[in-house]
Design an enzyme around this catalytic site. Structure first.
Site, PDB file in Angstrom:
ATOM      1  N   ARG A 176     -39.091  18.153  -7.337  1.00  0.00           N
ATOM      2  CA  ARG A 176     -40.120  17.134  -7.565  1.00  0.00           C
ATOM      3  C   ARG A 176     -41.127  17.203  -6.420  1.00  0.00           C
ATOM      4  O   ARG A 176     -41.164  16.363  -5.539  1.00  0.00           O
ATOM      5  CB  ARG A 176     -39.488  15.748  -7.646  1.00  0.00           C
ATOM      6  CG  ARG A 176     -40.420  14.670  -8.176  1.00  0.00           C
ATOM      7  CD  ARG A 176     -40.100  13.329  -7.569  1.00  0.00           C
ATOM      8  NE  ARG A 176     -40.245  13.330  -6.124  1.00  0.00           N
ATOM      9  CZ  ARG A 176     -41.287  12.833  -5.477  1.00  0.00           C
ATOM     10  NH1 ARG A 176     -42.297  12.294  -6.129  1.00  0.00           N
ATOM     11  NH2 ARG A 176     -41.343  12.868  -4.150  1.00  0.00           N
ATOM     12  N   LYS A 206     -44.317  19.627   6.491  1.00  0.00           N
ATOM     13  CA  LYS A 206     -43.798  18.388   7.070  1.00  0.00           C
ATOM     14  C   LYS A 206     -43.441  18.591   8.548  1.00  0.00           C
ATOM     15  O   LYS A 206     -43.772  17.771   9.414  1.00  0.00           O
ATOM     16  CB  LYS A 206     -42.563  17.957   6.289  1.00  0.00           C
ATOM     17  CG  LYS A 206     -42.291  16.480   6.308  1.00  0.00           C
ATOM     18  CD  LYS A 206     -42.927  15.819   5.109  1.00  0.00           C
ATOM     19  CE  LYS A 206     -42.628  14.361   5.026  1.00  0.00           C
ATOM     20  NZ  LYS A 206     -43.131  13.737   3.802  1.00  0.00           N
ATOM     21  N   GLU A 249     -36.220  15.728   1.185  1.00  0.00           N
ATOM     22  CA  GLU A 249     -37.636  15.729   0.818  1.00  0.00           C
ATOM     23  C   GLU A 249     -37.842  16.245  -0.608  1.00  0.00           C
ATOM     24  O   GLU A 249     -37.364  17.324  -0.977  1.00  0.00           O
ATOM     25  CB  GLU A 249     -38.419  16.622   1.792  1.00  0.00           C
ATOM     26  CG  GLU A 249     -39.906  16.660   1.556  1.00  0.00           C
ATOM     27  CD  GLU A 249     -40.604  15.366   1.941  1.00  0.00           C
ATOM     28  OE1 GLU A 249     -41.703  15.120   1.431  1.00  0.00           O
ATOM     29  OE2 GLU A 249     -40.051  14.608   2.759  1.00  0.00           O
ATOM     30  N   ASP A 250     -38.544  15.477  -1.426  1.00  0.00           N
ATOM     31  CA  ASP A 250     -38.990  15.882  -2.754  1.00  0.00           C
ATOM     32  C   ASP A 250     -37.851  16.331  -3.670  1.00  0.00           C
ATOM     33  O   ASP A 250     -37.941  17.340  -4.369  1.00  0.00           O
ATOM     34  CB  ASP A 250     -40.060  16.976  -2.655  1.00  0.00           C
ATOM     35  CG  ASP A 250     -41.418  16.392  -2.266  1.00  0.00           C
ATOM     36  OD1 ASP A 250     -41.498  15.173  -2.083  1.00  0.00           O
ATOM     37  OD2 ASP A 250     -42.386  17.157  -2.156  1.00  0.00           O
ATOM     38  N   ASP A 306     -37.477  10.681   3.158  1.00  0.00           N
ATOM     39  CA  ASP A 306     -38.827  10.223   3.479  1.00  0.00           C
ATOM     40  C   ASP A 306     -39.557   9.701   2.255  1.00  0.00           C
ATOM     41  O   ASP A 306     -40.361   8.778   2.348  1.00  0.00           O
ATOM     42  CB  ASP A 306     -39.630  11.357   4.126  1.00  0.00           C
ATOM     43  CG  ASP A 306     -40.985  10.890   4.629  1.00  0.00           C
ATOM     44  OD1 ASP A 306     -41.021   9.912   5.381  1.00  0.00           O
ATOM     45  OD2 ASP A 306     -42.003  11.485   4.235  1.00  0.00           O
ATOM     46  N   ASP A 307     -39.290  10.275   1.084  1.00  0.00           N
ATOM     47  CA  ASP A 307     -39.952   9.817  -0.135  1.00  0.00           C
ATOM     48  C   ASP A 307     -39.568   8.375  -0.466  1.00  0.00           C
ATOM     49  O   ASP A 307     -40.362   7.634  -1.044  1.00  0.00           O
ATOM     50  CB  ASP A 307     -39.601  10.726  -1.317  1.00  0.00           C
ATOM     51  CG  ASP A 307     -39.986  12.165  -1.067  1.00  0.00           C
ATOM     52  OD1 ASP A 307     -41.164  12.411  -0.781  1.00  0.00           O
ATOM     53  OD2 ASP A 307     -39.102  13.035  -1.135  1.00  0.00           O
ATOM     54  N   ASN A 358     -50.067  11.256  -4.915  1.00  0.00           N
ATOM     55  CA  ASN A 358     -50.782  12.440  -4.452  1.00  0.00           C
ATOM     56  C   ASN A 358     -50.214  13.665  -5.163  1.00  0.00           C
ATOM     57  O   ASN A 358     -49.147  13.578  -5.771  1.00  0.00           O
ATOM     58  CB  ASN A 358     -50.705  12.577  -2.917  1.00  0.00           C
ATOM     59  CG  ASN A 358     -49.285  12.620  -2.389  1.00  0.00           C
ATOM     60  OD1 ASN A 358     -48.441  13.322  -2.900  1.00  0.00           O
ATOM     61  ND2 ASN A 358     -49.021  11.848  -1.333  1.00  0.00           N
TER      62      ASN A 358
END
Length: 541
Positions: free
Chosen positions: A147, A165, A236-237, A259-260, A399
């Site tokens: 994702r 990052k 992340e993602d 972090d998301d 974004n």
């Protein structure tokens, strides 16, 4: 004298290479005479040359490639350039350009960077981990590429996100780049285009899921912690179904965060603190309607509850001020099959199938876009918010830019300049009715570097949820009255190192206060944080 890298070996190591800045003495000691142009230059001179080359490139992706090559060749110069031109170069190194770079990853790949751990390595992941050439790693940013931003499953191309990052961890907060590791967990891809692309560089097989997937991630985490016991792991993602599950599974066992979910929450709540300050209100007086009910919305909503409870509301009262709208409409109590997140924020309301109707039903003071649906905050939605609020709060957080719910110009135009606006993507300043508005991103880069630095300094066994509210509070305090007057809910990026130090201090202090820190509380925490920050300067040899 200890052995030092010489000749092309020195030029090929990005953490040793100084290029034309090697002194004459260093050129003799490192056997570089004749391998470089004769003029000895300075770091500042090299940065000037590099910046001129970057500015000559017409397309953002070309600029990205130039910077990537520079990072591979000379890390000190790259980070000096990024740190000293952060406003200009952050959109190139990270969002929005990094999204395009991930999509074009297989075409622009040139140099090895980071660690690829695949499902085919199952059973021998420790051997893969041990191939990493650096003995000390403080921070790992890991993704499985499913994702990526609002772009979906990009498979191995998702490696661009951990790389970008960690570049910001260094530029914004001074994490040592030689002690940072980007990781791509390749379990396949369900992107049909990639499965049939002859140039794709990842595993061309459907994604592994279920217990096999979680066992694979577990083996990776255990192998990483075995080699680097104090490493901080940032997820992340990951897709929603894995992001929440992995965080729940590991947050009580090791030092990790997502972090998301948590970083996005911290920066958004900081923006809400600033917006409430601009209105002369408090978070406990606001009412929030989210477009989207995934990991970003869930993380923000949960942290908002904590923030409002800190202002005196009960948990139930805080939850009653937060509403979700997903692909099926307004989330209400009478809907079946709700996820735990949606159950938590479901209310006794009339079902509404459009976001505009949901605004009429809920009458929010703030709308928060987390669904990557471009244009969903249209003229009707924005005008409706302006009709029911003197100062509507509009956060278009998706974004890259192509997925933003609205532009800054649209937000200010259709609310007649009344709104308090923040976005996940960068937008230029807006001139409207004789006033200049300077919108700033509600970008995780404001918080995750400082959070990471604070965690590295305190070396916690686990990461308490309270550190993210501490980060939000610290960031909001950095917003000046002049910022608010200009429509900015965040400080300028040129202050990012100062911001990161403040956040790091708040995070580390929270770890010491809650008793999870793995080191003793230093006599002077601020001094310890500054001492831990990497500075892009050349070593004298």
């Amino acid at each position: 004298m200890k052995n030092i890298s010489v000749g092309t070996e020195a030029l090929d190591d990005p953490f040793i290479n100084q290029g034309t800045a090697f002194s004459q003495d260093a050129r003799i000691k490192r056997k570089l005479r004749g391998l470089l142009p004769p003029r000895v230059t300075t770091l500042e001179h090299q940065a000037k040359r590099a910046l001129e080359r970057i500015r000559q490139a017409e397309e953002p992706l070309q600029k990205y490639e130039i910077l990537s090559l520079l990072r591979h060749r000379n890390a000190t110069l790259f980070y000096y350039l990024l740190e000293n031109n952060i406003e200009e170069l952050m959109p190139i190194v990270y969002t929005p350009t990094v999204g395009k770079a991930c999509q074009e990853f297989d075409r622009i790949y040139s140099e090895p960077e980071g660690l690829y751990v695949t499902i085919e390595d199952k059973g021998s992941i420790r051997d893969v981990i041990n191939n990493w050439p650096y003995d000390d790693v403080d921070m790992i940013v890991v993704t499985d590429g499913e994702r990526i931003l609002g772009l979906g499953d990009l498979g191995a191309g998702g490696m661009g996100i951990p790389i970008g990052k960690l570049s910001l961890y260094t530029a914004c907060a001074g994490l040592n780049p030689a002690r940072a590791l980007p990781v791509l967990l390749d379990v396949g891809t369900n992107n049909q285009g990639l499965l049939h692309d002859p140039l794709y560089l990842g595993l061309q097989q459907p994604r592994v899921d279920g217990e096999e997937y979680y066992a694979f991630v577990r083996e990776f985490i255990e192998a990483a912690k075995a080699r680097w016991p104090h490493v901080i792991i940032q997820f992340e993602d990951f897709a929603n179904r894995h992001a929440f599950a992995l965080l729940d599974q590991w947050k009580g066992k090791t030092a990790c965060f997502n972090d998301d979910i948590q970083g996005t929450a911290a920066v958004a709540v900081a923006g809400f603190y600033a917006a409430a300050r601009a209105k002369g209100s408090s978070l406990a007086e606001e009412k929030f309607l989210f477009l989207g009910a995934g990991e970003a919305a869930g993380g923000i909503a949960d942290l908002l509850v904590e923030a409002m409870m800190k202002e005196g509301l009960t948990q139930e009262e805080a939850i009653n001020r937060i509403f979700l709208f997903d692909s099926h409409g307004l989330v209400t109590k009478d809907r079946e099959g709700l996820t735990p997140l949606k159950q938590k924020f479901a209310h006794e309301l009339e079902p509404q199938s459009t976001f505009l109707d949901a605004i009429g039903e809920v009458k929010p003071t703030a709308i928060v876009g987390c669904a990557a649906q471009a244009g969903s905050f249209n003229a009707y939605v924005l005008s409706a918010m302006a009709r029911i609020n003197e100062r509507p709060i509009i956060f278009a957080l998706s974004n890259p830019t192509s997925r933003s719910e609205c532009t800054a110009r649209e937000a200010y135009t259709y609310t007649e300049g009344k709104c308090l606006f923040a976005s996940g993507s960068p937008f230029p300043q807006v001139e409207l009715n004789g006033k200049t508005f300077i919108p700033r991103q509600s970008n995780n880069s404001y918080v995750f570097p400082g959070i990471g630095l604070g965690l590295v300094v305190s070396s916690p066994r686990v990461v308490p949820q309270s550190v993210f509210l501490s980060a939000a509070e610290a960031l909001s305090k950095m917003v000046s009255e002049e910022d608010l007057e200009n429509g900015s809910l965040f400080p300028p990026l040129i202050k990012i190192r100062e911001v990161s130090q403040s956040i790091a201090a708040a995070v580390a202090e929270q770890c010491f206060t809650t008793g999870v820190a793995g080191v003793s509380n230093p006599v002077d925490l601020s001094e310890a944080i500054q001492a831990a920050m990497y500075k892009p300067v050349y070593d004298q040899i």
